[in-house]
Design a protein around this motif. Structure first.
Motif: not given
Length: 106
Positions: A11-16, A18-33, A81-83
């Protein structure tokens, strides 16, 4: 071929991922619980669909002993706050919906 449940969502600069359970925003990893990730994934898979806090809870946390459906709003707050505040929109009196970045009407 239809996208599988493991296909990364973009979604634009947001990448999710599901398999690796990772999220990036503008290429930066976002730490989520784990629960924050599950909530984000649930909403992101159905952009624009409104989910009540109880529906979100039942989908992602029903088997968790340390959460209650009333805590969903604080999880949404932490995700914003994170995204960024525009990603998850509050629908007054109904619940929350995912707004794909770059598509939100201003």
């Amino acid at each position: 071929m239809a996208a599988s449940a493991d296909t990364p969502l973009l979604f634009g600069s947001l990448q999710i991922d599901p398999q690796r359970r990772l999220v990036w925003k503008s290429g930066q990893a976002v730490e989520l619980t784990p629960m924050e990730f599950d909530i984000l994934l649930l909403l992101a898979r159905r952009p624009g669909q409104v989910f009540t806090a109880r529906q979100i809870y039942e989908a992602v946390a029903a088997d968790s002993f340390d959460a209650s459906w009333t805590g969903i709003s604080s999880m949404i707050y932490k995700l914003r706050r994170k995204l960024g505040t525009g990603i998850i929109e509050t629908v007054r009196g109904h619940g929350y919906k995912f707004v794909a970045p770059g598509t939100s009407p201003k």
